[in-house]
Scaffold this motif. Structure first.
Motif, PDB file in Angstrom:
ATOM      1  N   PRO A   1       0.802  -1.190  -0.008  1.00 25.71           N
ATOM      2  CA  PRO A   1      -0.035  -0.039  -0.063  1.00 25.71           C
ATOM      3  C   PRO A   1       0.878   1.167   0.098  1.00 25.71           C
ATOM      4  CG  PRO A   1      -0.105  -1.154   2.277  1.00 25.71           C
ATOM      5  CD  PRO A   1       0.614  -1.932   1.210  1.00 25.71           C
ATOM      6  N   VAL A   2       1.937   1.254   0.522  1.00 28.49           N
ATOM      7  CA  VAL A   2       3.031   2.517   0.519  1.00 28.49           C
ATOM      8  C   VAL A   2       3.466   2.674  -0.946  1.00 28.49           C
ATOM      9  CG1 VAL A   2       5.029   3.514   1.552  1.00 28.49           C
ATOM     10  CG2 VAL A   2       3.622   1.800   2.762  1.00 28.49           C
ATOM     11  N   ALA A   3       3.635   1.676  -1.451  1.00 28.96           N
ATOM     12  CA  ALA A   3       4.200   2.027  -2.863  1.00 28.96           C
ATOM     13  C   ALA A   3       2.910   2.496  -3.824  1.00 28.96           C
ATOM     14  CB  ALA A   3       4.735   0.670  -3.503  1.00 28.96           C
ATOM     15  N   ILE A   4       1.842   1.797  -3.667  1.00 25.96           N
ATOM     16  CA  ILE A   4       0.501   2.339  -4.303  1.00 25.96           C
ATOM     17  C   ILE A   4       0.315   3.872  -4.110  1.00 25.96           C
ATOM     18  CG2 ILE A   4      -1.954   2.128  -4.452  1.00 25.96           C
ATOM     19  CD1 ILE A   4      -1.498  -0.826  -3.991  1.00 25.96           C
ATOM     20  N   ALA A   5       0.439   4.377  -2.826  1.00 25.95           N
ATOM     21  CA  ALA A   5       0.243   5.635  -2.358  1.00 25.95           C
ATOM     22  C   ALA A   5       1.297   6.396  -2.679  1.00 25.95           C
ATOM     23  CB  ALA A   5      -0.048   5.629  -0.734  1.00 25.95           C
ATOM     24  N   ARG A   6       2.444   6.263  -2.720  1.00 28.06           N
ATOM     25  CA  ARG A   6       3.593   7.145  -2.942  1.00 28.06           C
ATOM     26  C   ARG A   6       3.356   7.456  -4.725  1.00 28.06           C
ATOM     27  NH1 ARG A   6       8.164   7.604  -0.304  1.00 28.06           N
ATOM     28  NH2 ARG A   6       7.877   5.414   0.553  1.00 28.06           N
TER      29      ARG A   6
ATOM     30  N   LEU B   1      -4.401  10.943  -3.799  1.00 30.64           N
ATOM     31  CA  LEU B   1      -5.086  10.346  -2.668  1.00 30.64           C
ATOM     32  C   LEU B   1      -5.194  11.162  -1.503  1.00 30.64           C
ATOM     33  CD1 LEU B   1      -3.223   6.855  -3.015  1.00 30.64           C
ATOM     34  CD2 LEU B   1      -5.487   7.469  -3.495  1.00 30.64           C
ATOM     35  N   ARG B   2      -4.250  11.927  -1.245  1.00 30.12           N
ATOM     36  CA  ARG B   2      -4.590  12.839  -0.364  1.00 30.12           C
ATOM     37  C   ARG B   2      -5.687  13.793  -0.226  1.00 30.12           C
ATOM     38  NH1 ARG B   2       0.319  17.378   1.861  1.00 30.12           N
ATOM     39  NH2 ARG B   2      -0.538  17.411   4.059  1.00 30.12           N
ATOM     40  N   ARG B   3      -5.708  14.454  -1.493  1.00 29.96           N
ATOM     41  CA  ARG B   3      -6.974  15.188  -1.661  1.00 29.96           C
ATOM     42  C   ARG B   3      -8.335  14.619  -1.651  1.00 29.96           C
ATOM     43  NH1 ARG B   3      -6.022  20.100  -4.505  1.00 29.96           N
ATOM     44  NH2 ARG B   3      -7.598  19.681  -6.026  1.00 29.96           N
ATOM     45  N   LEU B   4      -8.216  13.487  -2.045  1.00 30.47           N
ATOM     46  CA  LEU B   4      -9.414  12.569  -1.826  1.00 30.47           C
ATOM     47  C   LEU B   4      -9.760  12.407  -0.637  1.00 30.47           C
ATOM     48  CD1 LEU B   4      -9.266  10.005  -4.843  1.00 30.47           C
ATOM     49  CD2 LEU B   4     -11.205  11.336  -4.488  1.00 30.47           C
ATOM     50  N   ALA B   5      -8.479  11.988   0.496  1.00 29.55           N
ATOM     51  CA  ALA B   5      -8.936  11.945   1.642  1.00 29.55           C
ATOM     52  C   ALA B   5      -9.342  13.120   2.480  1.00 29.55           C
ATOM     53  CB  ALA B   5      -7.796  11.441   2.574  1.00 29.55           C
ATOM     54  N   LEU B   6      -8.975  14.370   1.939  1.00 29.12           N
ATOM     55  CA  LEU B   6      -9.455  15.452   2.337  1.00 29.12           C
ATOM     56  C   LEU B   6     -10.443  16.026   1.792  1.00 29.12           C
ATOM     57  CD1 LEU B   6      -5.994  17.331   2.618  1.00 29.12           C
ATOM     58  CD2 LEU B   6      -7.203  16.613   4.512  1.00 29.12           C
ATOM     59  N   GLY B   7     -11.452  15.399   0.898  1.00 29.01           N
ATOM     60  CA  GLY B   7     -12.511  15.756   0.180  1.00 29.01           C
ATOM     61  C   GLY B   7     -12.453  17.096  -0.673  1.00 29.01           C
ATOM     62  N   ILE B   8     -11.054  17.238  -1.208  1.00 29.40           N
ATOM     63  CA  ILE B   8     -10.950  18.218  -2.365  1.00 29.40           C
ATOM     64  C   ILE B   8     -10.589  18.073  -3.481  1.00 29.40           C
ATOM     65  CG2 ILE B   8     -10.404  19.839  -0.365  1.00 29.40           C
ATOM     66  CD1 ILE B   8      -7.563  19.542  -0.890  1.00 29.40           C
ATOM     67  N   ALA B   9     -10.740  16.644  -3.956  1.00 30.34           N
ATOM     68  CA  ALA B   9     -10.292  16.447  -5.017  1.00 30.34           C
ATOM     69  C   ALA B   9     -11.057  16.815  -6.204  1.00 30.34           C
ATOM     70  CB  ALA B   9     -10.007  14.669  -5.016  1.00 30.34           C
ATOM     71  N   ASP B  10     -10.432  16.965  -7.487  1.00 32.01           N
ATOM     72  CA  ASP B  10     -11.204  17.332  -8.831  1.00 32.01           C
ATOM     73  C   ASP B  10     -10.954  16.321  -9.795  1.00 32.01           C
ATOM     74  OD1 ASP B  10      -8.585  17.734  -9.871  1.00 32.01           O
ATOM     75  OD2 ASP B  10      -8.874  19.948  -9.291  1.00 32.01           O
TER      76      ASP B  10
ATOM     77  N   GLN C   1      -4.931   4.639   4.989  1.00 36.96           N
ATOM     78  CA  GLN C   1      -4.604   4.299   6.380  1.00 36.96           C
ATOM     79  C   GLN C   1      -3.367   3.860   6.586  1.00 36.96           C
ATOM     80  OE1 GLN C   1      -6.249   5.772   8.660  1.00 36.96           O
ATOM     81  NE2 GLN C   1      -7.957   6.830   7.449  1.00 36.96           N
ATOM     82  N   LYS C   2      -2.986   2.788   5.648  1.00 32.82           N
ATOM     83  CA  LYS C   2      -1.781   1.823   6.111  1.00 32.82           C
ATOM     84  C   LYS C   2      -0.597   2.789   5.557  1.00 32.82           C
ATOM     85  CE  LYS C   2      -2.974  -2.907   5.858  1.00 32.82           C
ATOM     86  NZ  LYS C   2      -2.368  -3.172   7.067  1.00 32.82           N
ATOM     87  N   ALA C   3      -0.618   3.840   4.530  1.00 33.06           N
ATOM     88  CA  ALA C   3       0.613   4.406   3.910  1.00 33.06           C
ATOM     89  C   ALA C   3       0.664   5.797   4.527  1.00 33.06           C
ATOM     90  CB  ALA C   3       0.220   4.513   2.316  1.00 33.06           C
TER      91      ALA C   3
END
Length: 365
Positions: free
Chosen positions: A206-211, A217-226, A256-258
């Motif tokens: 999961p870390v490699a996927i998130a990297r 992914l960060r913007r999706l987690a924060l609810g600000i993705a476009d 959550q893992k990454a």
């Protein structure tokens, strides 16, 4: 030794209940106590009756009255052998009045019957009457799994008992089990035969996927993705509906893992153009050598992004106007808690046409 994670619903209240009242309980299952209105007295009387019944229930009666206990006792072959006392039970409940109450009735029965290590784990927003709210609940559930279960897996065999609980939650837990559990158990309806399903050994990073997809992914987690964020992501990571998008269940598991690993490495780029870093702030963060402090700084920046969107930040990342003036940076108007232990650092920032500039990482004024 085992950790048995049991999803909890309202079966202890609905078992052998007249159809009309069972329908009412199902309709009220997502509400808080102060939302029960005219039904409060009837519901509380029913709860008191079931609680009294469970206090004197033997194993056979308990299995009939509670789907959760039917699954748990099925793991033990329909008894409570001495080795059961060394197991840990985590009862996953919604933060609704009925969900929380039923989980505590189950916990009381286990404790009264010699099981000492029983915890009710209340998950916020885990309701099934609103898809949007349920998505927040899934985020909370994945975060709970990530924070709670990996440490247990070194010592315990982890079993997900999905006999009780709401179908939507069971579906989510079925997927999560392959990342966090060794086995899934289930009993159909009021039967006694235990279905055991070994989880699949996941070989993923999961870390490699998130990297590879960190900003999106960060913007999706924060609810600000476009739309540009979503276009470049694997579909399995995204849950998109009309003009709204968020992390899918698999996306939540990845994040959550990454995130703790990636947040510990360095100061990440701002999640949006609404946040900027001054050179002074970047130099100060570069001098921070403790990984957990870097995690705190990046999470504080997440909290500031949500604050700009109108959401109240968590208390641990409280935002407030500065008292007096910053000793060297007169443009500073606000501070955000970075951490409150040890040297108690704050992130000082200035406002700039709807955006903020992080100016200083320093001790509170």
């Amino acid at each position: 030794m085992r950790v048995i994670v049991s999803t909890c619903g309202t079966s202890v209240l609905t078992h052998q209940t007249p159809d009309e009242f069972r329908t009412l309980l199902n309709r009220l299952s997502n509400r808080q106590q102060d939302e029960l209105g005219e039904h409060l007295s009837a519901v509380e009387a029913h709860i008191a009756q079931r609680r009294d019944q469970m206090r004197t229930a033997d194993i056979e009666t308990a299995r009939k009255m509670s789907a959760e206990l039917n699954g748990i006792l099925g793991v033990y072959g329909g008894t409570l052998p001495p080795e059961a006392r060394s197991d840990r039970h985590l009862l996953v409940a919604s933060d609704t009045y009925l969900g929380n109450t039923c989980a505590r009735i189950v916990a009381d029965w286990l404790t009264a019957n010699g099981i000492p290590d029983v915890q009710v784990c209340v998950i916020k927003n885990l309701v099934t009457d609103s898809l949007e709210t349920f998505r927040f609940g899934v985020q909370e559930l994945v975060q709970w799994c990530e924070e709670t279960l990996p440490g247990h897996r070194k010592t315990y065999r982890i079993i997900f008992n999905l006999t009780g609980g709401f179908k939507g939650v069971q579906g989510v837990m079925n997927t999560l089990a392959h990342a966090y559990a060794d086995e899934i158990v289930y009993i159909f309806e009021t039967g006694r035969d235990l279905l055991r399903i070994p989880t699949l050994p996941l070989n993923w990073d999961p870390v490699a996927i998130a990297r590879a997809h960190l900003p999106a992914l960060r913007r999706l987690a924060l609810g600000i993705a476009d739309s540009s964020d979503i276009a470049g992501l694997p579909e399995v990571l995204v849950l998109a509906e009309k003009d709204d998008a968020g992390l899918s269940l698999v996306g939540e598991m990845v994040w959550q893992k990454a995130a703790p690993v990636l947040y510990a490495e360095r100061l990440l780029d701002p999640p949006s153009p609404r946040i900027r870093y001054s050179p002074r702030f970047e130099r100060q963060v570069a001098d921070v050598i403790e990984p957990d402090r870097r995690v705190r700084i990046n999470r504080a920046i997440d909290a500031l992004e949500r604050w700009l969107a109108g959401h109240e930040p968590p208390k641990s990342f409280q935002v407030k106007p500065v008292e007096g003036k910053h000793p060297t940076l007169p443009q500073v108007t606000h501070e955000c808690y970075a951490w409150s232990d040890r040297d108690a650092k704050r992130i000082f920032f200035s406002l700039d046409n709807g955006a903020i500039v992080l100016e200083d990482l320093g001790q509170h004024l």
